[in-house]
Design a protein around this motif. Structure first.
Motif, PDB file in Angstrom:
ATOM      1  N   LYS A  55       0.842  -1.208   0.000  1.00  0.00           N
ATOM      2  CA  LYS A  55       0.000   0.000   0.000  1.00  0.00           C
ATOM      3  C   LYS A  55       0.869   1.247   0.000  1.00  0.00           C
ATOM      4  O   LYS A  55       0.624   2.199  -0.753  1.00  0.00           O
ATOM      5  CB  LYS A  55      -0.899  -0.013   1.242  1.00  0.00           C
ATOM      6  CG  LYS A  55      -1.726   1.268   1.416  1.00  0.00           C
ATOM      7  CD  LYS A  55      -2.703   1.458   0.251  1.00  0.00           C
ATOM      8  CE  LYS A  55      -3.702   2.572   0.556  1.00  0.00           C
ATOM      9  NZ  LYS A  55      -3.057   3.894   0.657  1.00  0.00           N
ATOM     10  N   GLU A  56       1.922   1.261   0.828  1.00  0.00           N
ATOM     11  CA  GLU A  56       2.824   2.407   0.854  1.00  0.00           C
ATOM     12  C   GLU A  56       3.511   2.593  -0.495  1.00  0.00           C
ATOM     13  O   GLU A  56       3.645   3.712  -0.995  1.00  0.00           O
ATOM     14  CB  GLU A  56       3.864   2.224   1.961  1.00  0.00           C
ATOM     15  CG  GLU A  56       3.303   2.337   3.370  1.00  0.00           C
ATOM     16  CD  GLU A  56       4.342   2.015   4.425  1.00  0.00           C
ATOM     17  OE1 GLU A  56       5.459   1.599   4.030  1.00  0.00           O
ATOM     18  OE2 GLU A  56       4.047   2.167   5.613  1.00  0.00           O
ATOM     19  N   SER A  67       2.425   1.586  -3.427  1.00  0.00           N
ATOM     20  CA  SER A  67       1.428   2.050  -4.395  1.00  0.00           C
ATOM     21  C   SER A  67       1.218   3.556  -4.272  1.00  0.00           C
ATOM     22  O   SER A  67       1.028   4.248  -5.284  1.00  0.00           O
ATOM     23  CB  SER A  67       0.105   1.308  -4.196  1.00  0.00           C
ATOM     24  OG  SER A  67       0.244  -0.051  -4.543  1.00  0.00           O
ATOM     25  N   ASP A  68       1.233   4.077  -3.039  1.00  0.00           N
ATOM     26  CA  ASP A  68       1.124   5.533  -2.856  1.00  0.00           C
ATOM     27  C   ASP A  68       2.318   6.245  -3.493  1.00  0.00           C
ATOM     28  O   ASP A  68       2.171   7.301  -4.121  1.00  0.00           O
ATOM     29  CB  ASP A  68       1.050   5.872  -1.365  1.00  0.00           C
ATOM     30  CG  ASP A  68      -0.261   5.421  -0.726  1.00  0.00           C
ATOM     31  OD1 ASP A  68      -1.234   5.179  -1.479  1.00  0.00           O
ATOM     32  OD2 ASP A  68      -0.304   5.314   0.514  1.00  0.00           O
ATOM     33  N   ASP A 115       1.891   6.360  -7.291  1.00  0.00           N
ATOM     34  CA  ASP A 115       0.989   7.421  -7.746  1.00  0.00           C
ATOM     35  C   ASP A 115       1.730   8.745  -7.896  1.00  0.00           C
ATOM     36  O   ASP A 115       1.506   9.497  -8.855  1.00  0.00           O
ATOM     37  CB  ASP A 115      -0.177   7.585  -6.761  1.00  0.00           C
ATOM     38  CG  ASP A 115      -1.158   6.429  -6.828  1.00  0.00           C
ATOM     39  OD1 ASP A 115      -1.170   5.724  -7.857  1.00  0.00           O
ATOM     40  OD2 ASP A 115      -1.911   6.228  -5.849  1.00  0.00           O
ATOM     41  N   ARG A 143       0.682   2.994 -14.535  1.00  0.00           N
ATOM     42  CA  ARG A 143       0.350   2.752 -13.128  1.00  0.00           C
ATOM     43  C   ARG A 143      -0.033   1.283 -12.904  1.00  0.00           C
ATOM     44  O   ARG A 143       0.411   0.655 -11.936  1.00  0.00           O
ATOM     45  CB  ARG A 143      -0.790   3.676 -12.688  1.00  0.00           C
ATOM     46  CG  ARG A 143      -1.191   3.513 -11.230  1.00  0.00           C
ATOM     47  CD  ARG A 143      -2.322   4.448 -10.855  1.00  0.00           C
ATOM     48  NE  ARG A 143      -1.869   5.846 -10.819  1.00  0.00           N
ATOM     49  CZ  ARG A 143      -2.130   6.749 -11.765  1.00  0.00           C
ATOM     50  NH1 ARG A 143      -2.836   6.400 -12.847  1.00  0.00           N
ATOM     51  NH2 ARG A 143      -1.688   7.979 -11.640  1.00  0.00           N
ATOM     52  N   ASN A 157       2.236  -1.237 -10.530  1.00  0.00           N
ATOM     53  CA  ASN A 157       1.646  -1.944  -9.390  1.00  0.00           C
ATOM     54  C   ASN A 157       1.732  -3.452  -9.583  1.00  0.00           C
ATOM     55  O   ASN A 157       1.934  -4.198  -8.615  1.00  0.00           O
ATOM     56  CB  ASN A 157       0.188  -1.505  -9.192  1.00  0.00           C
ATOM     57  CG  ASN A 157       0.076  -0.206  -8.418  1.00  0.00           C
ATOM     58  OD1 ASN A 157       0.360  -0.152  -7.222  1.00  0.00           O
ATOM     59  ND2 ASN A 157      -0.341   0.857  -9.102  1.00  0.00           N
ATOM     60  N   GLY A 162       9.607   3.897  -0.906  1.00  0.00           N
ATOM     61  CA  GLY A 162       8.456   3.643  -0.054  1.00  0.00           C
ATOM     62  C   GLY A 162       8.839   2.962   1.238  1.00  0.00           C
ATOM     63  O   GLY A 162       8.359   3.319   2.312  1.00  0.00           O
ATOM     64  N   ARG A 206       6.468   7.153   3.276  1.00  0.00           N
ATOM     65  CA  ARG A 206       5.567   8.144   2.698  1.00  0.00           C
ATOM     66  C   ARG A 206       6.072   8.491   1.314  1.00  0.00           C
ATOM     67  O   ARG A 206       7.268   8.383   1.031  1.00  0.00           O
ATOM     68  CB  ARG A 206       5.509   9.404   3.565  1.00  0.00           C
ATOM     69  CG  ARG A 206       6.850  10.131   3.674  1.00  0.00           C
ATOM     70  CD  ARG A 206       6.721  11.370   4.562  1.00  0.00           C
ATOM     71  NE  ARG A 206       7.928  12.156   4.557  1.00  0.00           N
ATOM     72  CZ  ARG A 206       8.991  11.911   5.314  1.00  0.00           C
ATOM     73  NH1 ARG A 206       8.995  10.876   6.125  1.00  0.00           N
ATOM     74  NH2 ARG A 206      10.057  12.686   5.258  1.00  0.00           N
ATOM     75  N   PRO A 207       5.194   8.937   0.422  1.00  0.00           N
ATOM     76  CA  PRO A 207       5.628   9.270  -0.932  1.00  0.00           C
ATOM     77  C   PRO A 207       6.469  10.525  -0.964  1.00  0.00           C
ATOM     78  O   PRO A 207       6.373  11.375  -0.074  1.00  0.00           O
ATOM     79  CB  PRO A 207       4.300   9.469  -1.682  1.00  0.00           C
ATOM     80  CG  PRO A 207       3.314   9.807  -0.627  1.00  0.00           C
ATOM     81  CD  PRO A 207       3.742   9.087   0.601  1.00  0.00           C
TER      82      PRO A 207
END
Length: 429
Positions: A12-13, A15-16, A19, A39, A43, A383, A388-389
């Motif tokens: 999840k991190e 993937s952020d 983005d 994207r 992923n 990540g 954090r992005p």
């Protein structure tokens, strides 16, 4: 090798981060749907278990997704160079500031002869002849992490001389059949000339036969280098001053071993390990030409031959040629050892995101896949490191004034910053 399966929170991190990286690196893609497929593919490289083929990324029963990804990777004409350049420039200004550009060979063994660039060829890394693709990555490497930002795919002679094969693979008319080392040198020269990066020392390994070409090519653009060579390399030395007849020529191993009384001891920590290591170093000034009688295209700066012993070795075992003469031997050695940092990150991150897994047959598709695998590698490390992005709108400063208009200056690591070194100091034995 076993594939790494990331925990759900980590994916999840990442993937952020993906983005944000899409907005940072893929602005050159003209259409929104292309950025969306980038994207999806990124992923998939991070989340998919097993081999990262387009079919596995698309998932079972999703034929329309598979067809769209196939189109995006293998046929869409988007240019991968701006994406790679944006990635490199972002990494240049982040906390992962590189100390060197490390050239890492990559061998992809294949069955059959349809994959672009595949052929039966002798591979020094394997020590045998293999049916394979030979590629190379240019990595921005620091002591904490390394990132591939540029890739070369070596094309054996038939892939550039046979019109049918060249047409089917979509190989550009400008592509030539070169050696892996020549491809890597050309890639470094392009980066130095057009990517607006501060030039770091280039760290690579080449055969004795190709060393003169590499030294001459880097000298043309004032690129600093640390090149690993074989101990059998003939080097010329001496001949300066009234009481120093010469020049003399001897194998690098013999010259270094003759200077064992001048060795320095360096205590350091290997990349990816916690235990310390001890290496003995010495060096010798050598004359330009490094065993080749051809006159260089430009006057060459003084060269230094560096040799290393492991703690218990009776003879020196590693040798490097460098044009960096104003840094301590410990720092030059630890720059050279950034190849270990790259090998570690290649095995732990770049392979798990599928850098070797492309099964298409087109030249364009291979480079698209390598580009996206590089971004996935960066997303994984950024990540996991920050949780954090990255900031998406940080302005990009130009590296500053240059000695030649339009050419960023060569920048060496600051003296206090030595990659991988333990807190214990270097001392003279």
């Amino acid at each position: 090798m076993a594939r790494v399966v990331l925990p759900e929170d980590s994916t999840k991190e990442i993937s952020d981060v993906i983005d944000v990286l899409i907005s940072l690196f893929f602005e050159s893609l003209p259409r929104r749907d292309q950025r969306n497929w980038a994207r999806v593919y990124l992923n998939g490289l991070v989340r998919t278990t097993g081999k990262k083929t387009i079919r596995n990324i698309a998932g079972t029963g999703a034929s329309s997704v598979e067809q769209s990804l196939q189109q995006f990777i293998s046929k869409s004409p988007w240019d991968w160079t701006p994406v790679r350049r944006s990635l490199a420039r972002h990494l240049e200004r982040t906390a992962q500031r590189p100390l060197a550009w490390v050239v890492q060979p990559m061998v992809i063994e294949k069955a059959g002869d349809a994959s672009v660039g595949v052929g039966r060829q002798f591979v020094p890394q394997l020590g045998r002849t293999a049916n394979c693709q030979q590629a190379g990555g240019i990595w921005l490497a620091s002591s904490e992490a390394s990132f591939p930002v540029e890739w070369t795919l070596t094309l054996p002679g038939p892939w550039t001389s046979e019109l049918l094969r060249r047409t089917r693979a979509g190989i550009p008319d400008t592509a030539r059949s070169l050696t892996p080392a020549q491809d890597a040198v050309h890639a470094v020269q392009r980066m130095a000339a057009t990517w607006q990066l501060q030039r770091r020392p280039v760290v690579m390994e080449v055969s004795n036969a190709e060393l003169p070409y590499c030294v001459d090519s880097f000298a043309l653009q004032d690129i600093p280098f640390v090149i690993k060579v074989d101990g059998s390399l003939p080097v010329s030395f001496g001949g300066a001053g009234r009481h120093k007849p010469g020049p003399h020529t001897a194998p690098a191993r013999e010259l270094i071993d003759s200077l064992r009384s001048q060795r320095r001891v360096v205590e350091w920590t290997r990349h990816g390990r916690t235990e310390g290591a001890v290496t003995l170093l010495t060096s010798a000034a050598i004359l330009a030409g490094v065993g080749d009688d051809r006159p260089p295209p430009v006057p060459l700066p003084p060269l230094l031959l560096v040799g290393a012993w492991t703690e218990t070795a009776l003879l020196p075992s590693e040798f490097w040629i460098t044009n960096i003469g104003d840094r301590p031997l410990a720092q030059l050695f630890l720059l050279a050892k950034l190849t270990d940092r790259v090998s570690l990150d290649f095995a732990e991150t770049c392979e798990p995101v599928g850098i070797r897994d492309f099964e298409g047959r087109s030249f364009r598709g291979w480079h698209h896949h390598a580009t996206l695998a590089s971004v996935a590698h960066a997303a994984h490390l950024l990540g996991c490191a920050t949780g954090r992005p990255p900031e998406p709108h940080t302005p990009l400063p130009y590296p500053g004034p240059t000695r030649t208009p339009g050419r960023p200056p060569a920048v060496l690591p600051p003296r206090p910053l030595i990659p991988g070194q333990a807190t214990r100091r270097e001392y003279i034995r």
